[in-house]
Structures are given as structure tokens and as C-alpha cells.
Design a protein around this motif. Sequence first.
Motif, PDB file in Angstrom:
ATOM      1  N   GLN A 124      47.630  79.228  33.613  1.00 18.58           N
ATOM      2  CA  GLN A 124      46.869  77.967  33.656  1.00 18.58           C
ATOM      3  C   GLN A 124      47.773  76.768  33.961  1.00 18.58           C
ATOM      4  N   THR A 125      48.828  77.031  34.683  1.00 15.58           N
ATOM      5  CA  THR A 125      49.820  75.995  34.982  1.00 15.58           C
ATOM      6  C   THR A 125      49.628  75.477  36.399  1.00 15.58           C
ATOM      7  N   SER A 126      49.901  74.205  36.593  1.00 13.30           N
ATOM      8  CA  SER A 126      49.883  73.629  37.938  1.00 13.30           C
ATOM      9  C   SER A 126      51.307  73.632  38.474  1.00 13.30           C
ATOM     10  N   LEU A 127      51.532  74.462  39.489  1.00 14.84           N
ATOM     11  CA  LEU A 127      52.865  74.620  40.081  1.00 14.84           C
ATOM     12  C   LEU A 127      52.841  74.213  41.550  1.00 14.84           C
ATOM     13  N   ILE A 128      52.105  73.188  41.844  1.00 15.00           N
ATOM     14  CA  ILE A 128      52.004  72.727  43.230  1.00 15.00           C
ATOM     15  C   ILE A 128      53.367  72.232  43.702  1.00 15.00           C
ATOM     16  N   ASP A 129      53.801  72.748  44.840  1.00 18.27           N
ATOM     17  CA  ASP A 129      55.063  72.338  45.460  1.00 18.27           C
ATOM     18  C   ASP A 129      56.278  72.686  44.599  1.00 18.27           C
ATOM     19  N   ALA A 130      56.125  73.628  43.669  1.00 20.20           N
ATOM     20  CA  ALA A 130      57.269  74.071  42.867  1.00 20.20           C
ATOM     21  C   ALA A 130      58.168  74.971  43.715  1.00 20.20           C
ATOM     22  N   ASP A 131      59.455  75.000  43.372  1.00 17.15           N
ATOM     23  CA  ASP A 131      60.438  75.728  44.180  1.00 17.15           C
ATOM     24  C   ASP A 131      61.063  76.847  43.344  1.00 17.15           C
ATOM     25  N   PHE A 132      60.728  78.117  43.696  1.00 14.22           N
ATOM     26  CA  PHE A 132      61.299  79.298  43.043  1.00 14.22           C
ATOM     27  C   PHE A 132      62.234  80.044  43.991  1.00 14.22           C
ATOM     28  N   SER A 133      62.689  79.397  45.043  1.00 13.94           N
ATOM     29  CA  SER A 133      63.496  80.099  46.041  1.00 13.94           C
ATOM     30  C   SER A 133      64.809  80.597  45.431  1.00 13.94           C
ATOM     31  N   PHE A 134      65.231  81.784  45.899  1.00 13.58           N
ATOM     32  CA  PHE A 134      66.487  82.424  45.492  1.00 13.58           C
ATOM     33  C   PHE A 134      66.518  82.751  43.993  1.00 13.58           C
ATOM     34  N   SER A 135      65.349  82.900  43.374  1.00  8.61           N
ATOM     35  CA  SER A 135      65.293  83.189  41.939  1.00  8.61           C
ATOM     36  C   SER A 135      65.000  84.663  41.700  1.00  8.61           C
ATOM     37  N   GLN A 136      65.432  85.144  40.520  1.00 10.65           N
ATOM     38  CA  GLN A 136      65.137  86.499  40.076  1.00 10.65           C
ATOM     39  C   GLN A 136      63.940  86.418  39.140  1.00 10.65           C
ATOM     40  N   LEU A 137      62.829  87.058  39.513  1.00 11.51           N
ATOM     41  CA  LEU A 137      61.598  87.006  38.727  1.00 11.51           C
ATOM     42  C   LEU A 137      61.298  88.395  38.184  1.00 11.51           C
ATOM     43  N   ASP A 138      61.044  88.458  36.886  1.00 10.38           N
ATOM     44  CA  ASP A 138      60.769  89.763  36.286  1.00 10.38           C
ATOM     45  C   ASP A 138      59.734  89.591  35.178  1.00 10.38           C
ATOM     46  N   LEU A 139      58.624  90.317  35.319  1.00 11.61           N
ATOM     47  CA  LEU A 139      57.554  90.298  34.323  1.00 11.61           C
ATOM     48  C   LEU A 139      57.052  88.868  34.083  1.00 11.61           C
ATOM     49  N   LEU A 194      49.344  77.553  42.869  1.00 11.10           N
ATOM     50  CA  LEU A 194      50.656  77.660  43.516  1.00 11.10           C
ATOM     51  C   LEU A 194      50.649  77.048  44.914  1.00 11.10           C
ATOM     52  N   SER A 195      49.745  76.142  45.171  1.00 12.23           N
ATOM     53  CA  SER A 195      49.650  75.550  46.504  1.00 12.23           C
ATOM     54  C   SER A 195      50.984  74.929  46.915  1.00 12.23           C
ATOM     55  N   MET A 196      51.417  75.272  48.129  1.00 16.65           N
ATOM     56  CA  MET A 196      52.629  74.712  48.748  1.00 16.65           C
ATOM     57  C   MET A 196      53.907  75.023  47.973  1.00 16.65           C
ATOM     58  N   SER A 197      53.852  75.982  47.040  1.00 17.84           N
ATOM     59  CA  SER A 197      55.066  76.372  46.320  1.00 17.84           C
ATOM     60  C   SER A 197      55.956  77.227  47.225  1.00 17.84           C
ATOM     61  N   ASN A 198      57.204  77.416  46.799  1.00 18.90           N
ATOM     62  CA  ASN A 198      58.185  78.088  47.651  1.00 18.90           C
ATOM     63  C   ASN A 198      58.830  79.240  46.881  1.00 18.90           C
ATOM     64  N   PHE A 199      58.599  80.481  47.369  1.00 17.41           N
ATOM     65  CA  PHE A 199      59.218  81.675  46.790  1.00 17.41           C
ATOM     66  C   PHE A 199      60.164  82.319  47.794  1.00 17.41           C
ATOM     67  N   HIS A 200      60.738  81.508  48.670  1.00 16.65           N
ATOM     68  CA  HIS A 200      61.610  82.035  49.719  1.00 16.65           C
ATOM     69  C   HIS A 200      62.799  82.782  49.110  1.00 16.65           C
ATOM     70  N   ARG A 201      62.932  84.041  49.499  1.00 15.43           N
ATOM     71  CA  ARG A 201      64.043  84.906  49.099  1.00 15.43           C
ATOM     72  C   ARG A 201      64.141  85.070  47.581  1.00 15.43           C
ATOM     73  N   SER A 202      63.022  84.867  46.892  1.00 18.41           N
ATOM     74  CA  SER A 202      63.001  85.219  45.469  1.00 18.41           C
ATOM     75  C   SER A 202      62.786  86.725  45.371  1.00 18.41           C
ATOM     76  N   ILE A 203      63.363  87.335  44.357  1.00 22.30           N
ATOM     77  CA  ILE A 203      63.289  88.788  44.229  1.00 22.30           C
ATOM     78  C   ILE A 203      62.806  89.136  42.833  1.00 22.30           C
ATOM     79  N   GLY A 204      62.372  90.381  42.665  1.00 28.40           N
ATOM     80  CA  GLY A 204      61.914  90.843  41.371  1.00 28.40           C
ATOM     81  C   GLY A 204      60.443  91.172  41.415  1.00 28.40           C
TER      82      GLY A 204
END
Length: 544
Positions: free
Chosen positions: A310-325, A333-343
Motif C-alpha cells: 500500500q505504498t506510493s513508490l512513484i518515480d522511486a529508484d531501485f536500480s542496481f539493488s539486491q531484492l529478496d522476498l 510503481l509508476s515511473m519507478s526504476n528497477f534497472h539492473r536490480s537482481i533477486g
Amino acid sequence: MTDSVIIVMTKTENPISEKNQNLRCGFSLHGFTQMAIHLILPLTFGIFTVVITFHQQGVANKQRLEDRELARILREQDQNRSASQREQDKLIARQQREEDELRRYQDLNISAMRRDLDLHIAELTRRSDDLNAELQRNMSQEQRQHELELEQQRYEKQMAIEHERYEQERIKYQAQLSLSYMNEISNLLEKTDGYLNSNPLTAALARAKTLNVIGQLGSNRSRQLIEFLHDAKQMTTDDKALDLSGAQLNQLDFRGSSALHTRKKLSLVGISLNEATFEGLQIYGWDFTAASLNGANFRYCNISNTKFDQTSLIDADFSFSQLDLITFNHVDLSMSNFHRSIGSTCQNGKCSLELVLSADKAHLPYGRIGYARALIINGGNASCGGYDSVDAAQVRLKSWTQQPANGFIIRRESSINHECVYSAKKDATAALIQKVSLSGPHIPNFNDLVSKGLAVAIIRANFSVGTEILIEEANGGQKISNHNLSFPASEDSWLYVATSPILLNTNAKDLIFTVTFLRPASTRWLQLPEIEINPLLSRHMPIL
């Protein structure tokens, strides 16, 4: 001049001849002679007169010719003299004009030269005066500028002193405020055995004190306050977490605290952290539920077992991050960035991105572009595109309850470039009805958002005049509230209309969508009805 001839005749008497003559022809010689004399004299005078007359006429004609020639010569001489005189007069007049023109031109040149000279002298005088005035002004201005610079320097120095004093006072005040807050919270913790939520009064007092203080502290002390509350077990992800929803910690930089790098199970539920920076942090077990993280920076983070529900993550940047669970339930997630994020963002075999409200224009891993927010009306688009004929598109009508039954068709509407629309077959009043369940079968379902009072709906449709749309919130057979889409306009008008954001009732389970055609169906139609559900804190929605 007349010549006179005098004839002298001498009479000689000859008796013999006279006698002989008298004997001839019956005349005497004397008589004949007398007669001849008398005849010759007049004849001579006549001839003489004629000769003299002709001679005089010839002389007169000659004289006239001579007079005429002389007159002609004199006339020509007079004409020549007149022409010569005129030419001479013209020449004299032209010379006089040229002399006058030259004299006038010289006078004009002299006047112009005098005028130019006067102007030049005046210009030199003016420039000299301006230069003197400019020099005087420059001297005055330089003096004033120098005085202003001195005054500005004194002012800036004074302001720097005042700012430094203010900063010192502010830091001192913030330190005292922070210390006072910690002492007061410590006393409350002692009284409540370390549980501020032990009773509603204590919880409300702690919340009010925290929100009041945290809004006055800077970034560093705000982090220290969060660390203090987390160390005191008041901002952990268990049931004892203090409610700080609504706290404004925008642009907070979490990188400045080494302690936060290793903290686990930090609860930031409902806090506004727009444009906050978490870059490079180890985020484990944190809870961002219902937080506002628009424009937040999570680059190069290692994030695991964390909730973004229930979070607003508009234009948030998760690039180059390790995501797990990670869970992204009902997230924008409108306009957010997950470029080269892994997991993985999946848990128990279910990928949480399936429950995202919107990933519109988001840059997802592997170069994918996100999809638009969920629309939950079946058969909302009456377009015939992709079908071989309009009749083949009638399958869309099966998503609607028609009153009367089979009373609608899908046809092409000329006023909107011959796109397909729903239209009644007859001129009588007709209706299309569809019940939309907020719990599915669409993904995501909105029960959780609705039950917590965080579901905001926008209803849109493209329709003509004479068409009215009613949206009812219902729970089973009980109708809770209703909303209308309609507009008054001329017969040939149409409009794309949207409601204002509607905060759905917490008891709502269904939305009943009723489209009524009030007038003759030939000009009444409906196209593209849609319902969009967003979390209350989404940047797309104003807070109601």
C-alpha cells in the motif's frame, strides 16, 4: 517718266503733184496727205500711250517685285535679328538663372555649413556637459556603491553572525528538545514497562509528542530520534510499534547513520519519506506499509524480507539493488526504476508484482516497461478492433446485464471517428448493469485497501448526452452510497468524463455500475467505462 515726241511737219507746195493727186481716185493729194497727217498723229499718240503704259506697268511690276524682295529681305533680317536677340536674351536669362542658382546654392551651403557647425558645436558642448555630468554621477555613484558595498559587507557580516548565532541557538534548541523528548519518552517507558501502547492515552501522548518534535528536528537528529525509538523497541515491526503515520520526514538522508546500516525490523509505517535517500543501506525486515516514498533513492541497496504494501513508490529508484522476498501489494510503481536490480520479489510461489496497482512506465528488470494501473470493468472497451465484423464484437455485451434483454448493440459512431460504442436498439429507456467485486477475480483484489479506508476510486467514461452513469457502493444486497456521472449539453455533444477521487466506504464489497440511456438510442452511446483503484497515499490522488 514720259518721253514726248514733237513732229514738225513742213508744207511744200508742189502744184504739179497736187494736181496729179487730185486727179487720182477722186482725191487730191493734198487732201490725202491732210487726212494721213490727221490719222497718223492720233495713232502715234495711241501707240505711244500704249507703249508707255506697258512700259510703266513693267517698271511698276519690277518695282513691286523689288519692293517685295526688299521687304522680304528686311523681314528676314528683322526675324533673324529678333531670333538672335531672343537667343541672346535666353542665354543671358539662363546665365542669370545659373548665377542665381549658384548664388542660392552657395548661400544654402553656407547656411548648412553654419548650421552643421552650430550643431557640431552644440553637440560638443552637450557631450562635454554629459561627460562632466557622467563623471560627477560616476563619482557620486562610485561613492554610493562603495558605501553600499561597505553597508552590504557589514550587513552580510552581521547576517552571518546572526545566522551563526541562530544556527547555534537552533542546534542548542534541537539538542535540548531532543534531550527533553528522550527524557519524557524514557519516563513514559518506565511508567508503561517499555510499552507506550499499553493504553490509548499514553499512546496518543507519545504519538503527539513525537510528531511535534520530529517536525522541528533536522535530518541528523531525526535519524537519532528514529534510532532511539527503535532501540527502545517502539519502532520495530512487532505489535508494539508506535504509530507515527503522517510524520513528515521528506528528503531525509538515512546514509548519515552507521547504526541504521545494520538495523533490522525497522517500522516506518505511514510515514512520508518522499525523496528520502537509502542508497547503499542493508534493509532487512523493514516495514514501509502505507508510506509515501515518491522519488525515494534505494540504489545499490540490499533489501530483504521488507514490506512495501500500500505504498506510493512513484518515480522511486531501485536500480542496481539486491531484492529478496519483497512484497509490493497494492503499490503504485509508476515511473519507478528497477534497472539492473537482481533477486526475487516472489514469496511462497506468488510474485508480488502481480498485486501492483500500477507499474505505468516503470523500468523493470531485463529492459521491460511496466503496465498501466488495473482497470476492473469487464467489457468496458466497446472497440471493434481486431474483430472481422461488428457482429463478432457482440461477445463483449455478455459482461453486462441488459435491460431489456438483448436490447443493445455495438455500432460505429461517426462523431468519434467511427469507433465502436454500446448503443440501445430501440428509442425507449434502456440500461446496462455490471457488478464489480472488489475482491476479485481480478488481480489485485482491493479488500485490504477498502477495509482500512485507503481505497480511492476514480470512475471514467466516454459517453454522449442523454446517457447517465450511476456507481453504487454495496455490501451484499445493502447499498451504502452512490455517485453519478452525467452532464447537460446540446444534442450533438459528447464528453470524456471522470469523477473526483472517491474514498470508498470501508464496508463496501462491490461497485454496481449502471448506465442508463434516457433518450432515443440513435444518438445515445457509451464507450470506455473504467474504474481505477489507487491507494490513498498515491501521488495520483489528492488526500481526502
